[in-house]
Scaffold this active site. Sequence first.
Site, PDB file in Angstrom:
ATOM      1  N   THR A  40       0.814  -1.214   0.000  1.00  0.00           N
ATOM      2  CA  THR A  40       0.000   0.000   0.000  1.00  0.00           C
ATOM      3  C   THR A  40       0.847   1.262   0.000  1.00  0.00           C
ATOM      4  OG1 THR A  40      -1.828  -1.100   1.135  1.00  0.00           O
ATOM      5  CG2 THR A  40      -1.740   1.298   1.299  1.00  0.00           C
ATOM      6  N   GLY A 181     -13.999  11.453   8.643  1.00  0.00           N
ATOM      7  CA  GLY A 181     -13.404  12.647   9.224  1.00  0.00           C
ATOM      8  C   GLY A 181     -12.096  12.391   9.934  1.00  0.00           C
ATOM      9  N   TYR A 183      -7.795  10.786   9.314  1.00  0.00           N
ATOM     10  CA  TYR A 183      -6.571  11.246   8.666  1.00  0.00           C
ATOM     11  C   TYR A 183      -6.622  11.164   7.144  1.00  0.00           C
ATOM     12  CZ  TYR A 183      -5.514  10.306  13.528  1.00  0.00           C
ATOM     13  OH  TYR A 183      -5.580  10.274  14.893  1.00  0.00           O
ATOM     14  N   VAL A 184      -7.033  10.024   6.599  1.00  0.00           N
ATOM     15  CA  VAL A 184      -7.080   9.873   5.145  1.00  0.00           C
ATOM     16  C   VAL A 184      -8.102  10.830   4.543  1.00  0.00           C
ATOM     17  CG1 VAL A 184      -7.642   8.292   3.256  1.00  0.00           C
ATOM     18  CG2 VAL A 184      -6.280   7.481   5.200  1.00  0.00           C
ATOM     19  N   ALA A 185      -9.281  10.892   5.148  1.00  0.00           N
ATOM     20  CA  ALA A 185     -10.332  11.771   4.646  1.00  0.00           C
ATOM     21  C   ALA A 185      -9.876  13.219   4.630  1.00  0.00           C
ATOM     22  CB  ALA A 185     -11.585  11.621   5.511  1.00  0.00           C
ATOM     23  N   GLU A 203     -18.705  13.820   8.975  1.00  0.00           N
ATOM     24  CA  GLU A 203     -18.121  13.104  10.108  1.00  0.00           C
ATOM     25  C   GLU A 203     -19.253  12.668  11.037  1.00  0.00           C
ATOM     26  OE1 GLU A 203     -16.638  11.391  13.266  1.00  0.00           O
ATOM     27  OE2 GLU A 203     -15.417  11.748  11.473  1.00  0.00           O
ATOM     28  N   GLY A 270     -12.346   4.140   6.844  1.00  0.00           N
ATOM     29  CA  GLY A 270     -11.534   3.124   7.495  1.00  0.00           C
ATOM     30  C   GLY A 270     -11.192   1.972   6.565  1.00  0.00           C
ATOM     31  N   HIS A 444      19.104  29.135  15.017  1.00  0.00           N
ATOM     32  CA  HIS A 444      18.106  30.178  14.759  1.00  0.00           C
ATOM     33  C   HIS A 444      18.201  30.623  13.305  1.00  0.00           C
ATOM     34  CE1 HIS A 444      15.586  33.705  15.446  1.00  0.00           C
ATOM     35  NE2 HIS A 444      16.477  34.411  14.756  1.00  0.00           N
TER      36      HIS A 444
END
Length: 460
Positions: A40, A181, A183-185, A203, A270, A444
């Site tokens: 995948t 709603g 991570y992938v979406a 969601e 999912g 910095h």
Amino acid sequence: MKHYDAIVIGSGQAGSPLCKELAKAGKHTAIIEKRFVGGTCINDGCTPTKTMIASAKAAHQVAHSAPLGVHIAGSHINMKEIKQRKDELVVSWRDSSRNSMDETENLDLIFGTATFTGHKTLSVKLNDGKELELTADLIFINAGTTPMIPEIEGLDEVGYFTSTTLLDVEEVPDHLLVIGGNYVALEFAQMFHRFGSKISLLERGPRIMAREDEDVSEELNEILVNEGLKIYTNSQAIKFERQGEFIKATITVNGTEQEITCSHILVATGRKPLTATLAPEVSGIQLDEKGYIQVNEKLETNVKGVYALGDINGGPAFTHIAYNDYIIVYRNLFEGANRSTAGRPLPYCMFTDPQLGRIGLSEKQALEQGYNIKVAKLPMKQVARATETGQTDGFMKAVVDADTRQILGAAILAEQGGEVMSVIQLAMMGGLTYDVLRDGVFAHPTYSESLNNLFMTLEE
């Protein structure tokens, strides 16, 4: 019937390195892959999505460059070129992985679908239609997962995209309805909005990213809404109907029914384990109620000599976790190590813009586990590097043990959030207390330098 010393099922980020190391260790090894080498991550996940997200971010930067004094006119999105770039990178990684296998002595790469037929016995239906019967002393299952499709009236009839099929579009969807709603979406929703799609996202729960702390969820929700996405919480799709070129979606929001007209649907609700065809239970391998293969802390199933690695064992579904599964199994079997999944760190990053980098316990989890905690929080508007680059959305947050000063976890919702999270992870791995980072010397102006200021908030 052909016998091997070892069989690996699936060439994902655990199976690919494992099969080569088994062969190099003198084991006559077969690796069975039903589709593409690389699993995948290379073919449908990390590589193609992050490649396309880079294009989406470039489009967003061009469209919002005026505040930096850069005025650009006449830019446009070419999805065919974006897809071509993505495809070329995917094929490059895929071919590299396959060539490495082909060049490994003692390793047979078999393209087909494996099914257990008995104790450590497999039938493989080859992609050319033939069949093989194989057995092995050791079997390693890295077969992964596939998108899970909910049962919604009319969904099959109107058609839909998954996170796999949406990667191959050559035209920007006019109005994409995203179901999900997490991570992938969210990655896909923001990406295609930046390509030019109108986005409506559904969601089911009261907020996106339900597993994260509420302030993290609310902050990203506000960022996405301000960018132009429409997010419906406490909502779900109940019916779809085709109306010419468009789709009428009947949804409920807070229990009230309403309609949305969209052009396309993305289902991102999912994934489920690929164990139906594999039928591991025929070999006596135990599954849980969702079909995931059950393993112990050494990743071995209840059948001695059979292991399950990566997403299919129901653990955290991340590429780096699958790779670590390989490390655990290989070093235990061939180097006499005593590694396990117990207590290993669980870093992850969601590649929205800004990114969400996460490590360790959330504030909610730390409280549930009874820790006496202090929470450090720093808005990105107070980070020098962020103000200089114009990337001031989000915040940095860390949870520490008030008694020991140890860092328990962090959520970095920020530009380069994954990189800053990794600095905190290294500190946690080394057992450094938060005051070491508070007083540390960082270059910095970098994002990591702001860790000084983040942990200074605990002294206020």
